[in-house]
Design an enzyme around this catalytic site. Structure first.
Site, mmCIF file in Angstrom:
data_model
loop_
_atom_site.group_PDB
_atom_site.id
_atom_site.type_symbol
_atom_site.label_atom_id
_atom_site.label_comp_id
_atom_site.label_asym_id
_atom_site.label_seq_id
_atom_site.Cartn_x
_atom_site.Cartn_y
_atom_site.Cartn_z
ATOM 1 N N SER A 123 4.232 32.529 8.085
ATOM 2 C CA SER A 123 5.103 33.600 8.575
ATOM 3 C C SER A 123 4.255 34.700 9.215
ATOM 4 C CB SER A 123 5.909 34.192 7.424
ATOM 5 O OG SER A 123 6.527 33.165 6.683
HETATM 6 C C1 LIG Z 1 7.939 29.681 6.725
HETATM 7 S S1 LIG Z 1 7.218 28.475 5.672
HETATM 8 C C2 LIG Z 1 6.559 29.463 4.360
HETATM 9 C C3 LIG Z 1 5.291 30.220 4.660
HETATM 10 C C4 LIG Z 1 4.510 30.553 3.429
HETATM 11 N N1 LIG Z 1 5.185 31.512 2.586
HETATM 12 C C5 LIG Z 1 3.099 30.985 3.786
HETATM 13 O O1 LIG Z 1 2.676 32.068 3.369
HETATM 14 O O2 LIG Z 1 2.416 30.201 4.451
HETATM 15 C C6 LIG Z 1 8.604 27.772 4.788
HETATM 16 C C7 LIG Z 1 8.179 26.787 3.727
HETATM 17 O O3 LIG Z 1 9.302 26.456 2.945
HETATM 18 C C8 LIG Z 1 9.147 25.116 2.536
HETATM 19 N N2 LIG Z 1 10.463 24.643 2.082
HETATM 20 C C9 LIG Z 1 11.540 24.250 2.828
HETATM 21 N N3 LIG Z 1 12.562 23.920 2.030
HETATM 22 C C10 LIG Z 1 12.138 24.104 0.745
HETATM 23 C C11 LIG Z 1 12.735 23.928 -0.524
HETATM 24 N N4 LIG Z 1 14.009 23.495 -0.655
HETATM 25 N N5 LIG Z 1 12.005 24.214 -1.612
HETATM 26 C C12 LIG Z 1 10.737 24.651 -1.521
HETATM 27 N N6 LIG Z 1 10.106 24.830 -0.343
HETATM 28 C C13 LIG Z 1 10.798 24.566 0.778
HETATM 29 C C14 LIG Z 1 8.612 24.429 3.786
HETATM 30 O O4 LIG Z 1 8.008 23.188 3.496
HETATM 31 C C15 LIG Z 1 7.638 25.479 4.295
HETATM 32 O O5 LIG Z 1 6.355 25.270 3.814
#
Ligand SMILES: C[S@@+](CC[C@H](N)C(=O)[O-])C[C@H]1O[C@@H](n2cnc3c(N)ncnc32)[C@H](O)[C@@H]1O
Length: 256
Positions: A74
């Site tokens: 992000s």
């Molecule tokens: C925008 S990225 C997050 C960025 C992260 N916070 C960072 O600092 O790099 C969104 C993340 O949510 C994860 N994700 C999507 N659906 C999810 C779920 N149901 N449970 C857990 N993680 C999930 C994706 O695999 C992805 O890595």
């Protein structure tokens, strides 16, 4: 976020970051930018500048064939803004949904301590690399593999829950796992062409109330990629917005 609020957040981060980051941090005052950049360097080998997101890396599970990216770092300004609104306090029990690279998990660890952070990632490969990234910074929060839409009941109740993936509908499990007065922050899909950053506070009786803060743009949680009817999700329809223009200017309201 205003400059004063930003300075406050950075000051808060600075209390713990030097200890956590060890030799990477400056010994005296560390400001938010240097704290975030130190964490970013450790986590994603990011060198600053205007790059807002990291594209997928082979083997990191960020992309499925030709499908859209499934994970990205992000924008750091958005992460800092989210932390400001989440307002975690030292020692708070925190759940993060969407570990990704581990960047926001590292900042949360700086604030609440590794023992108090549970971060859940649906992609096992990403969770493994996030653990490695965090370990490089000497941080060992619980990085768990699972569907974050279910929260993580065994770590509940939480003082703070932050999702870094957007939802179309807030999972009730998140509200159930909040302590009374606990705060939930998540991007929520809106009919306005962007997500809205949603802040809810648990009322202690099984519900949570709050409001949208501003517009953001996040990828959706894995189980909520498909579009749904906004009406079914509780949103007003376009024609529910009533506009009146008169001598005092423009007024917009929604009909109940
Ligand atoms: C925008 S990225 C997050 C960025 C992260 N916070 C960072 O600092 O790099 C969104 C993340 O949510 C994860 N994700 C999507 N659906 C999810 C779920 N149901 N449970 C857990 N993680 C999930 C994706 O695999 C992805 O890595």
């Amino acid at each position: 976020m205003g400059r004063a609020a930003g300075a406050q957040l950075l000051g808060a981060l600075s209390q713990d970051c030097p200890k956590q980051l060890g030799a990477r941090a400056r010994p005296a005052v560390i400001n938010c930018r240097s704290a975030c950049q130190a964490v970013a360097r450790g986590v994603v080998n990011w060198r600053g500048g205007s790059k807002a997101a990291t594209p997928g890396r082979p083997g990191a599970g960020l992309r499925e064939g030709d499908a859209p990216f499934t994970s990205s770092l992000s924008c750091s300004a958005v992460v800092v803004d989210m932390l400001h609104h989440l307002d975690p306090q030292p020692g708070d029990q925190v759940l993060e949904v969407g570990t990704g690279t581990g960047y926001s998990a590292a900042l949360l660890t700086c604030r609440v301590g590794a023992d108090n952070l549970v971060t859940v990632e649906i992609d096992a490969g990403l969770a493994t690399s996030a653990r490695t990234n965090l370990a490089k910074l000497g941080m060992t929060p619980q990085v768990l593999v699972g569907d974050g839409e279910q929260g993580w009941p065994s770590g509940a109740p939480y003082d703070r829950i932050m999702s870094t993936a957007a939802v179309r509908e807030v999972p009730t499990a998140w509200v159930e796992q909040l302590r009374p007065g606990g705060v939930l922050l998540t991007p929520l899909d809106t009919p306005f062409g962007c997500d809205g950053l949603l802040l809810l506070t648990a009322d202690g009786h099984g519900a949570a109330d709050g409001h949208l803060i501003n517009g953001v743009s996040f990828m959706k949680v894995r189980g909520q990629r498909d579009r749904r009817s906004f009406r079914e999700l509780g949103w007003p329809l376009w024609e529910d917005y009533r506009v009146r223009v008169g001598p005092v200017g423009q007024r917009i309201r929604t009909v109940p």
